[in-house]
Scaffold this motif. Structure first.
Motif, PDB file in Angstrom:
ATOM      1  N   THR A 178     -50.419  46.988  49.508  1.00 51.53           N
ATOM      2  CA  THR A 178     -50.227  45.615  49.970  1.00 51.53           C
ATOM      3  C   THR A 178     -48.728  45.312  50.016  1.00 51.53           C
ATOM      4  O   THR A 178     -47.934  45.976  49.334  1.00 51.53           O
ATOM      5  CB  THR A 178     -50.949  44.630  49.025  1.00 51.53           C
ATOM      6  OG1 THR A 178     -51.050  43.347  49.645  1.00 51.53           O
ATOM      7  CG2 THR A 178     -50.210  44.473  47.704  1.00 51.53           C
ATOM      8  N   PRO A 179     -48.300  44.331  50.805  1.00 51.26           N
ATOM      9  CA  PRO A 179     -46.868  44.024  50.898  1.00 51.26           C
ATOM     10  C   PRO A 179     -46.270  43.564  49.569  1.00 51.26           C
ATOM     11  O   PRO A 179     -46.965  43.015  48.701  1.00 51.26           O
ATOM     12  CB  PRO A 179     -46.819  42.897  51.936  1.00 51.26           C
ATOM     13  CG  PRO A 179     -48.070  43.038  52.721  1.00 51.26           C
ATOM     14  CD  PRO A 179     -49.098  43.547  51.761  1.00 51.26           C
ATOM     15  N   LEU A 180     -44.972  43.782  49.436  1.00 55.85           N
ATOM     16  CA  LEU A 180     -44.192  43.279  48.308  1.00 55.85           C
ATOM     17  C   LEU A 180     -43.199  42.261  48.842  1.00 55.85           C
ATOM     18  O   LEU A 180     -42.444  42.546  49.774  1.00 55.85           O
ATOM     19  CB  LEU A 180     -43.446  44.418  47.614  1.00 55.85           C
ATOM     20  CG  LEU A 180     -42.493  44.001  46.486  1.00 55.85           C
ATOM     21  CD1 LEU A 180     -43.280  43.459  45.290  1.00 55.85           C
ATOM     22  CD2 LEU A 180     -41.616  45.175  46.060  1.00 55.85           C
ATOM     23  N   THR A 181     -43.209  41.067  48.271  1.00 53.73           N
ATOM     24  CA  THR A 181     -42.266  40.020  48.652  1.00 53.73           C
ATOM     25  C   THR A 181     -41.324  39.763  47.487  1.00 53.73           C
ATOM     26  O   THR A 181     -41.751  39.345  46.412  1.00 53.73           O
ATOM     27  CB  THR A 181     -42.994  38.712  49.022  1.00 53.73           C
ATOM     28  OG1 THR A 181     -43.933  38.960  50.070  1.00 53.73           O
ATOM     29  CG2 THR A 181     -41.999  37.656  49.474  1.00 53.73           C
ATOM     30  N   VAL A 182     -40.046  40.034  47.700  1.00 53.27           N
ATOM     31  CA  VAL A 182     -39.014  39.846  46.680  1.00 53.27           C
ATOM     32  C   VAL A 182     -38.366  38.489  46.900  1.00 53.27           C
ATOM     33  O   VAL A 182     -37.875  38.196  48.001  1.00 53.27           O
ATOM     34  CB  VAL A 182     -37.957  40.960  46.749  1.00 53.27           C
ATOM     35  CG1 VAL A 182     -36.887  40.742  45.688  1.00 53.27           C
ATOM     36  CG2 VAL A 182     -38.615  42.330  46.591  1.00 53.27           C
ATOM     37  N   VAL A 183     -38.361  37.660  45.875  1.00 53.63           N
ATOM     38  CA  VAL A 183     -37.888  36.279  46.025  1.00 53.63           C
ATOM     39  C   VAL A 183     -36.832  35.960  44.971  1.00 53.63           C
ATOM     40  O   VAL A 183     -36.998  36.283  43.791  1.00 53.63           O
ATOM     41  CB  VAL A 183     -39.063  35.283  45.878  1.00 53.63           C
ATOM     42  CG1 VAL A 183     -38.556  33.847  45.888  1.00 53.63           C
ATOM     43  CG2 VAL A 183     -40.069  35.491  46.999  1.00 53.63           C
ATOM     44  N   HIS A 184     -35.756  35.354  45.433  1.00 52.85           N
ATOM     45  CA  HIS A 184     -34.784  34.756  44.518  1.00 52.85           C
ATOM     46  C   HIS A 184     -34.699  33.275  44.851  1.00 52.85           C
ATOM     47  O   HIS A 184     -34.462  32.903  46.006  1.00 52.85           O
ATOM     48  CB  HIS A 184     -33.406  35.395  44.653  1.00 52.85           C
ATOM     49  CG  HIS A 184     -32.369  34.765  43.763  1.00 52.85           C
ATOM     50  ND1 HIS A 184     -32.254  35.069  42.432  1.00 52.85           N
ATOM     51  CD2 HIS A 184     -31.415  33.835  44.020  1.00 52.85           C
ATOM     52  CE1 HIS A 184     -31.261  34.371  41.896  1.00 52.85           C
ATOM     53  NE2 HIS A 184     -30.749  33.603  42.846  1.00 52.85           N
ATOM     54  N   VAL A 185     -34.922  32.445  43.855  1.00 49.92           N
ATOM     55  CA  VAL A 185     -34.891  30.997  44.072  1.00 49.92           C
ATOM     56  C   VAL A 185     -33.541  30.473  43.615  1.00 49.92           C
ATOM     57  O   VAL A 185     -33.123  30.695  42.481  1.00 49.92           O
ATOM     58  CB  VAL A 185     -36.030  30.294  43.313  1.00 49.92           C
ATOM     59  CG1 VAL A 185     -36.006  28.799  43.615  1.00 49.92           C
ATOM     60  CG2 VAL A 185     -37.374  30.889  43.710  1.00 49.92           C
ATOM     61  N   LEU A 186     -32.869  29.791  44.527  1.00 54.14           N
ATOM     62  CA  LEU A 186     -31.528  29.273  44.262  1.00 54.14           C
ATOM     63  C   LEU A 186     -31.602  27.752  44.143  1.00 54.14           C
ATOM     64  O   LEU A 186     -31.655  27.044  45.152  1.00 54.14           O
ATOM     65  CB  LEU A 186     -30.588  29.666  45.406  1.00 54.14           C
ATOM     66  CG  LEU A 186     -29.111  29.331  45.258  1.00 54.14           C
ATOM     67  CD1 LEU A 186     -28.503  30.099  44.095  1.00 54.14           C
ATOM     68  CD2 LEU A 186     -28.367  29.644  46.550  1.00 54.14           C
TER      69      LEU A 186
END
Length: 309
Positions: free
Chosen positions: A37-45
């Protein structure tokens, strides 16, 4: 936040450049590959604070140059994380990897993303973590509020996310709908990892009526039978998973943490017996997430979904 509706993001992992979030990234990439399944890498600023702001003074907006530097740093964190996820080493990479920088409050943003995710993965603490005995505010908030399962990854034991086929998956079972969903996740995870599943149930006085005069061995036998009946359907669905059933006397958190010492993954329900509708995380689950040193999945369910898929 301007995102299209009905997006499925697969495994979402929050990164901030800390050691804990890097451990979460590696675990999430392996999990996404296992699930294909896809991997979504997130950084919240989050929005930068205003200089000189106080309760009585609005403060001065942060200079544009400083804001640009923060955004550049955030993009660098995400780009580095995506590169590391692509370089999966001995494991295959997820089928699709994407990275995003989102400018908004961290916890509400990740909670909102959880509506579009199969699982959200976070480190046990981030850059603002101060005391080893406390769970980070973001990870703690997610296990209370997310709309999908949440995996909390500790970084104390490098490589603990993948100890090989000899390391088992552990699940806590108490007969509630929350633990039934945890059981579903645990069987699936054990099957994908080709590992043994240890199903642990902590006996208390409400399990069986009229047991006060019984010997402990008799109680264990009767409780084992009930546990076997509860797991029978799952074992039929996952015949490749060897299940070891364990019955202990009370203190479920203590026994789960102890069992986790030789495991690669621990799965718990989001709440258990005695939980009230307004209590989003049970005391056992909270204690386990806090104290276990291996990855812990808290089986939070999307609202309105059934416990068993």
């Amino acid at each position: 936040m301007g995102r299209a509706a009905n997006i499925r993001r697969g495994i979402v992992v929050g990164v901030d450049g800390s050691a804990s979030s890097l451990a979460a990234l590696h675990w999430a990439a392996h999990e996404a590959a296992l699930r294909n399944t896809p991997l979504t890498v997130v950084h919240v600023l989050p929005a930068p604070p205003q200089m000189g702001a106080s309760a009585t003074w609005p403060g001065i907006p942060m200079p544009a140059q400083v804001i640009d530097e923060h955004e550049t740093q955030a993009r660098g964190i995400v780009d580095d994380a995506v590169a590391m996820a692509l370089d999966s080493g001995e494991h295959r990479a997820p089928p699709e990897i994407s990275g995003e920088v989102l400018g908004s409050p961290t916890l509400p943003t990740l909670v909102e993303l959880s509506k579009e995710a199969d699982m959200v993965v976070v480190g046990s603490r981030g850059r603002t973590w101060a005391r080893r005995v406390l769970l980070g505010s973001v990870s703690s908030g997610l296990v209370h509020r997310a709309h999908c399962p949440v995996a909390v990854i500790h970084d104390e034991l490098p490589g603990s996310a993948d100890r090989g086929a000899s390391a088992r998956v552990v699940v806590g079972i108490d007969g509630t709908p929350a633990s039934e969903f945890a059981t579903a996740i645990a069987f699936d995870e054990a099957s994908r990892r080709h590992s043994e599943l240890l199903a642990l149930h902590a006996y208390d006085d409400t399990d069986l009526s009229g047991t006060y005069d019984m010997e402990w061995s008799t109680i264990v036998g009767a409780t084992q039978e009930r546990l076997a009946e509860r797991l029978a359907g799952w074992q039929e669905r996952y015949p490749d998973v060897y299940v070891r059933r364990v019955v202990v006397l009370k203190q479920p958190a203590h026994h789960l943490i102890e069992a986790a010492e030789s495991a690669q993954l621990l799965v718990v329900g989001s709440h258990g017996r005695g939980g009230f509708g307004g209590m989003p995380l049970g005391s056992v689950s909270a204690a386990v997430v806090q104290a276990a040193r291996i990855p812990v999945i808290v089986a939070r369910q999307p609202r309105g979904s059934e416990a068993v898929q």
